[in-house]
Write an enzyme that holds these catalytic residues in place. Sequence first.
Site, mmCIF file in Angstrom:
data_model
loop_
_atom_site.group_PDB
_atom_site.id
_atom_site.type_symbol
_atom_site.label_atom_id
_atom_site.label_comp_id
_atom_site.label_asym_id
_atom_site.label_seq_id
_atom_site.Cartn_x
_atom_site.Cartn_y
_atom_site.Cartn_z
ATOM 1 N N GLY A 10 0.779 -1.366 -0.062
ATOM 2 C CA GLY A 10 -0.025 0.136 0.101
ATOM 3 C C GLY A 10 1.049 1.188 -0.142
ATOM 4 O O GLY A 10 1.956 1.178 -0.021
ATOM 5 N N TRP A 58 -8.473 -2.064 5.522
ATOM 6 C CA TRP A 58 -9.592 -2.101 4.505
ATOM 7 C C TRP A 58 -9.812 -0.500 4.206
ATOM 8 O O TRP A 58 -10.083 0.306 4.958
ATOM 9 C CB TRP A 58 -10.767 -2.681 5.075
ATOM 10 N N THR A 59 -9.371 -0.016 3.134
ATOM 11 C CA THR A 59 -9.421 1.386 2.782
ATOM 12 C C THR A 59 -10.429 1.818 1.830
ATOM 13 O O THR A 59 -10.506 2.946 1.455
ATOM 14 C CB THR A 59 -7.943 1.989 2.303
ATOM 15 N N TYR A 122 -16.534 2.606 7.756
ATOM 16 C CA TYR A 122 -15.318 2.650 7.641
ATOM 17 C C TYR A 122 -14.702 3.622 8.714
ATOM 18 O O TYR A 122 -13.741 2.940 9.384
ATOM 19 C CB TYR A 122 -14.621 3.364 6.124
ATOM 20 N N LYS A 126 -12.456 2.199 11.948
ATOM 21 C CA LYS A 126 -11.213 2.652 12.226
ATOM 22 C C LYS A 126 -10.945 2.861 13.589
ATOM 23 O O LYS A 126 -9.966 2.609 14.432
ATOM 24 C CB LYS A 126 -10.638 3.749 11.305
ATOM 25 N N TRP A 148 -6.463 11.829 4.094
ATOM 26 C CA TRP A 148 -6.123 12.251 2.452
ATOM 27 C C TRP A 148 -4.865 11.777 2.113
ATOM 28 O O TRP A 148 -4.033 12.756 1.604
ATOM 29 C CB TRP A 148 -6.450 13.594 2.428
HETATM 30 N N1 LIG Z 1 -5.418 6.575 2.048
HETATM 31 C C1 LIG Z 1 -5.944 7.614 2.749
HETATM 32 O O1 LIG Z 1 -6.395 8.538 2.339
HETATM 33 C C2 LIG Z 1 -5.952 7.424 4.338
HETATM 34 C C3 LIG Z 1 -6.609 8.386 5.161
HETATM 35 C C4 LIG Z 1 -6.396 8.374 6.657
HETATM 36 C C5 LIG Z 1 -6.208 7.046 6.913
HETATM 37 N N2 LIG Z 1 -5.454 6.110 6.255
HETATM 38 C C6 LIG Z 1 -4.921 4.579 6.798
HETATM 39 O O2 LIG Z 1 -3.655 4.732 6.622
HETATM 40 C C7 LIG Z 1 -3.182 3.410 6.462
HETATM 41 C C8 LIG Z 1 -2.567 2.987 5.148
HETATM 42 O O3 LIG Z 1 -3.398 3.458 4.242
HETATM 43 P P1 LIG Z 1 -2.874 3.737 2.703
HETATM 44 O O4 LIG Z 1 -3.197 4.819 2.071
HETATM 45 O O5 LIG Z 1 -1.385 3.195 2.484
HETATM 46 O O6 LIG Z 1 -3.628 2.407 2.037
HETATM 47 P P2 LIG Z 1 -3.542 1.393 0.971
HETATM 48 O O7 LIG Z 1 -2.817 1.953 -0.148
HETATM 49 O O8 LIG Z 1 -5.126 1.213 0.503
HETATM 50 O O9 LIG Z 1 -3.045 0.124 1.350
HETATM 51 C C9 LIG Z 1 -3.592 -0.689 2.236
HETATM 52 C C10 LIG Z 1 -2.822 -2.094 2.034
HETATM 53 O O10 LIG Z 1 -3.447 -3.039 3.040
HETATM 54 C C11 LIG Z 1 -3.638 -4.243 2.222
HETATM 55 N N3 LIG Z 1 -4.703 -4.921 2.856
HETATM 56 C C12 LIG Z 1 -5.928 -4.832 2.993
HETATM 57 N N4 LIG Z 1 -6.408 -6.063 3.531
HETATM 58 C C13 LIG Z 1 -5.578 -6.801 4.089
HETATM 59 C C14 LIG Z 1 -5.382 -7.850 4.715
HETATM 60 N N5 LIG Z 1 -6.595 -8.313 5.299
HETATM 61 N N6 LIG Z 1 -4.265 -8.327 5.163
HETATM 62 C C15 LIG Z 1 -3.104 -7.745 4.657
HETATM 63 N N7 LIG Z 1 -3.109 -6.795 3.840
HETATM 64 C C16 LIG Z 1 -4.267 -6.277 3.550
HETATM 65 C C17 LIG Z 1 -3.807 -3.713 0.856
HETATM 66 O O11 LIG Z 1 -3.708 -4.842 -0.240
HETATM 67 P P3 LIG Z 1 -4.661 -5.046 -1.255
HETATM 68 O O12 LIG Z 1 -4.818 -3.903 -2.120
HETATM 69 O O13 LIG Z 1 -3.972 -6.285 -2.145
HETATM 70 O O14 LIG Z 1 -5.915 -5.545 -0.611
HETATM 71 C C18 LIG Z 1 -3.333 -2.637 0.589
HETATM 72 O O15 LIG Z 1 -1.678 -2.973 -0.008
HETATM 73 C C19 LIG Z 1 -4.524 2.621 6.798
HETATM 74 O O16 LIG Z 1 -4.597 2.154 8.080
HETATM 75 C C20 LIG Z 1 -5.580 3.656 6.206
HETATM 76 O O17 LIG Z 1 -6.962 3.493 7.160
HETATM 77 C C21 LIG Z 1 -5.466 6.097 5.064
#
Ligand SMILES: NC(=O)c1ccc[n+]([C@@H]2O[C@H](COP(=O)([O-])OP(=O)(O)OC[C@H]3O[C@@H](n4cnc5c(N)ncnc54)[C@H](OP(=O)(O)O)[C@@H]3O)[C@@H](O)[C@H]2O)c1
Length: 276
Positions: A10, A58-59, A122, A126, A148
């Site tokens: 991710g 889960w994003t 979601y 979280k 974001w």
């Molecule tokens: N993106 C945002 O805007 C945002 C904002 C606030 C907070 N966050 C938090 O920041 C963190 C990182 O976000 P990110 O932006 O890096 O998200 P991301 O790019 O969607 O990465 C999340 C990763 O988790 C993997 N994943 C999902 N279900 C899984 C499971 N059961 N076991 C192992 N891996 C799993 C996904 O793999 P697959 O794609 O192969 O399923 C993906 O590689 C998360 O906790 C998210 O909630 C994100």
Amino acid sequence: MTVLVTGAGGQVGRAALRELGDRGIGLRHAELDVTDAAAVMAAVDEHHPELILHAAAWTDVDGAETDREGATRANVDANRHVAAAAKAVGARLVTLSTDFVFDGAKREPYLESDAVGPLSFYGETKLLGERAALETHPEGTWVVRTAWVYDEEGTNFPRLILRLAETRDTLRVVEDQSGSPTYAGHLAPLLLALPDQVPPGIRHIAGSGAATRREWAEAVLAAAGRSTVVEGATSDEFPTPAQRPAYSVLASEHADTPVLPPWRVGVEACMAGFVA
Ligand SMILES: NC(=O)c1ccc[n+]([C@@H]2O[C@H](COP(=O)([O-])OP(=O)(O)OC[C@H]3O[C@@H](n4cnc5c(N)ncnc54)[C@H](OP(=O)(O)O)[C@@H]3O)[C@@H](O)[C@H]2O)c1
């Protein structure tokens, strides 16, 4: 120091592993499903990290509204499994949460002690995930609420805007949602250093300042050298299954929380990667 990174494929996981080099052990979804408690324990036992960056989650904010069970397993149960494994080997845990734990009624930055009230499922998962990790491993868990998040490769808003701009001269982008755009490349080093800097608990770390989605889009297009016109729109023009907070800018009430550069600096740093 060995650092185990879950969700290594991710945005945050990739950025952390770039930062860690040889010190990082990255496990992608296909290598470790964090909803499998035994697999999590086995992986942590095998690598014996001193720090775990739990970047898997889960994003899919809209998808969580329909697959509630899946979102709960990945965002709540998994946090408990990872925290239990961290505790078992004496590792510290940094896990991520979101601005979507807030309802968006405020008009000044949300602080760690502000009342939570997620509008989406979601956000609910979280929030429960934060609590699961903190209850399971209270002396060794750092929950970082960020917002974001984007990078050069992920499924994210800047990449959507750039894709749309390839075929349109004018874009309509909502201006009734304000938040804190956060470049993963800026966030990751701070996540890794945090446990050496502050006591366990919840911290807000996101790009500094506030942006509407329209301002964010304009900054992305300007940094990419595009002359696309951006018109303001309202959220009701783009209905989504999950409700987003109208305002979810984050700031920290703790003087020792590390601070990220202004969000526009993050956009420029990321766009340098896009055009290179
Ligand atoms: N993106 C945002 O805007 C945002 C904002 C606030 C907070 N966050 C938090 O920041 C963190 C990182 O976000 P990110 O932006 O890096 O998200 P991301 O790019 O969607 O990465 C999340 C990763 O988790 C993997 N994943 C999902 N279900 C899984 C499971 N059961 N076991 C192992 N891996 C799993 C996904 O793999 P697959 O794609 O192969 O399923 C993906 O590689 C998360 O906790 C998210 O909630 C994100």
